[in-house]
Scaffold this motif. Structure first.
Motif, PDB file in Angstrom:
ATOM      1  N   PRO A 210      12.685 110.907 -44.366  1.00 22.05           N
ATOM      2  CA  PRO A 210      13.241 112.114 -43.732  1.00 22.05           C
ATOM      3  C   PRO A 210      12.217 112.808 -42.835  1.00 22.05           C
ATOM      4  O   PRO A 210      12.589 113.465 -41.864  1.00 22.05           O
ATOM      5  CB  PRO A 210      13.610 112.997 -44.939  1.00 22.05           C
ATOM      6  CG  PRO A 210      13.842 112.037 -46.063  1.00 22.05           C
ATOM      7  CD  PRO A 210      12.854 110.929 -45.833  1.00 22.05           C
ATOM      8  N   ARG A 236      19.024 111.594 -45.645  1.00 21.79           N
ATOM      9  CA  ARG A 236      19.226 110.440 -44.753  1.00 21.79           C
ATOM     10  C   ARG A 236      19.711 109.219 -45.505  1.00 21.79           C
ATOM     11  O   ARG A 236      19.266 108.947 -46.622  1.00 21.79           O
ATOM     12  CB  ARG A 236      17.910 110.034 -44.083  1.00 21.79           C
ATOM     13  CG  ARG A 236      17.471 110.819 -42.907  1.00 21.79           C
ATOM     14  CD  ARG A 236      16.245 110.173 -42.278  1.00 21.79           C
ATOM     15  NE  ARG A 236      16.562 108.969 -41.514  1.00 21.79           N
ATOM     16  CZ  ARG A 236      15.663 108.126 -41.039  1.00 21.79           C
ATOM     17  NH1 ARG A 236      14.384 108.338 -41.261  1.00 21.79           N
ATOM     18  NH2 ARG A 236      16.045 107.064 -40.346  1.00 21.79           N
ATOM     19  N   ALA A 242      22.833 110.960 -41.240  1.00 18.94           N
ATOM     20  CA  ALA A 242      21.894 111.954 -41.765  1.00 18.94           C
ATOM     21  C   ALA A 242      22.514 113.341 -41.656  1.00 18.94           C
ATOM     22  O   ALA A 242      23.347 113.602 -40.784  1.00 18.94           O
ATOM     23  CB  ALA A 242      20.583 111.899 -40.996  1.00 18.94           C
TER      24      ALA A 242
END
Length: 418
Positions: A210, A236, A242
């Motif tokens: 992330p 994500r 995401a």
């Protein structure tokens, strides 16, 4: 057998190699060269303390002097540190007892083995210095984006080199699914981990973290760098989708609009970088119920209840909203759970009349095995309507049942109300 001339050339080559190809400052190089010479001298003579070693890496040469005390003939006890008067006077006729003789030493006369020993010692020390330099360069850069050239590809990892030819590793687990790499191409990744076990530094990169998405967004959105917008949380599923929660510290700035950009202009580049990973940006709020509702977008939540102690949420939606909340392959609800850090269970809304007609699961024991009924009850569903209103995916995953078993249960329960 190598001649003296060849050995001298070998010495010069040794200096050239370390002077030209190693990224080491002059002071350190001089120190390493001197220490390496002293190690070899100590092996040959038993001690190096009476030697002066002068190295000049800029010119690629060196000088070694051995200092010995003059003693009377026949009184030499240590040939390394003492010299007989008659031998000293061959060097300079006016030497006397108790004077010090400083004599230049031709290192090449020690033979090929000594030169080989020196090269090995130098190589070992230079490698150690390179490892230290690499570790020190990256140890404080975890979380930063780095660009590098793909040098080699293996099944489990990709070897990337930076602009100083340092080796960086991108493991398979840190690669975005379906990423394709070609030798010589430049790729970007975040520095994920830096280790230095047994003075063997490893720089691990990641494209799935992330943090990588966060750094890309920071680079694209000036308001984040200016401190006007904060990235609060990121969830994500690399290469798929995401969710990012953002907050504005200026009421005049719409954080979602600023991050997405006009017609998605600010996220387009990031989406391409992440192999077409879809990016949802939502407004962060400290209100848990509202945050969960926003996290489940694009689905519209009718109502929800939360259990703060166990961090669970029960969400009720209209039948047509359920599939949106769950998403393809359960992706939307998984990301919403990751983002909010709440276990989210989704239910279809039922009218009061429908609820009154409900039947306990135990009533179906003649058509459904009791262990299946118990498995479903264990996840909090004990009536026929509650099971029919629960998403099929939830029954498969949480009750840990085969898809065929779940389909059979649903068929039996539906038949009861038809």
């Amino acid at each position: 057998m190598a001649t003296r001339k060849e050995e001298t050339v070998s010495m010069i080559d040794t200096f050239k190699e370390f002077k030209e190809t190693k990224n080491i400052d002059r002071t350190t190089l001089v120190s390493v060269l001197e220490e390496s010479f002293r190690n070899v001298l100590a092996k040959i003579f038993g001690s190096d303390e009476n030697f002066d070693v002068i190295v000049n890496p800029d010119k690629g040469d060196f000088e070694i002097y051995r200092n010995r005390m003059v003693v009377a003939d026949g009184e030499v006890e240590d040939e390394n540190k003492q010299i007989a008067l008659s031998e000293a006077q061959k060097i300079e006729p006016d030497y006397e007892v108790d004077e010090e003789v400083s004599e230049r030493v031709d290192f090449t006369k020690f033979g090929r083995r000594a030169i080989l020993n020196l090269r090995q010692t130098l190589a070992s020390k230079i490698l150690e210095l390179e490892h230290d330099s690499l570790y020190n360069k990256y140890k404080d850069r975890v979380g930063q984006i780095v660009s590098g050239e793909v040098y080699q590809m293996w099944k489990r990892e990709v070897l990337v080199v930076d602009d100083e030819n340092n080796e960086l590793i991108l493991p398979k687990a840190e690669q975005i699914p379906n990423d394709q790499y070609r030798k010589g191409e430049t790729i970007r990744a975040v520095i994920h981990q830096v280790t230095n076990e047994n003075n063997n530094p490893k720089i691990i990169l990641s494209r799935t973290s992330p943090v990588f998405l966060q750094r890309l967004l920071e680079a694209e959105v000036p308001e984040i760098n200016d401190g006007l917008i904060s990235i609060k949380k990121i969830a994500r599923m690399p290469g798929e989708r995401a969710k990012i929660a953002v907050e504005s510290y200026d009421d005049r700035i719409d954080p979602v609009g600023a991050c997405v950009g006009v017609k998605g202009s600010r996220v387009h580049g990031i989406v391409r970088e992440l192999n077409n990973e879809n990016i949802d940006v939502i407004n962060y709020t400290a209100n848990t119920k509202l945050f969960i509702q926003r996290a489940l977008s694009p689905a519209q939540v009718s109502s929800l209840t939360i259990d703060e102690e166990n961090r669970k949420a029960e969400v009720f939606l209209k039948p047509e909203e359920v599939s949106l909340a769950i998403g393809r392959g359960g992706l939307n609800i998984k990301l919403a759970s990751m983002l909010t850090e709440y276990t989210i269970d989704v239910f279809r809304e039922v009218s009061e009349g429908e609820a009154d007609e409900d039947i306990y699961l135990d009533e179906f024991a003649d058509e459904i095995d009791q262990w299946i009924i118990d498995s479903i009850k264990a996840i909090g569903l004990d009536t026929a309507k509650s099971v029919l209103n629960a998403p099929r995916e939830m029954l498969v995953e949480k009750a840990d049942l085969e898809e065929e078993t779940v389909d059979h249960v649903l068929e039996v329960l539906k038949a009861e109300f038809e």
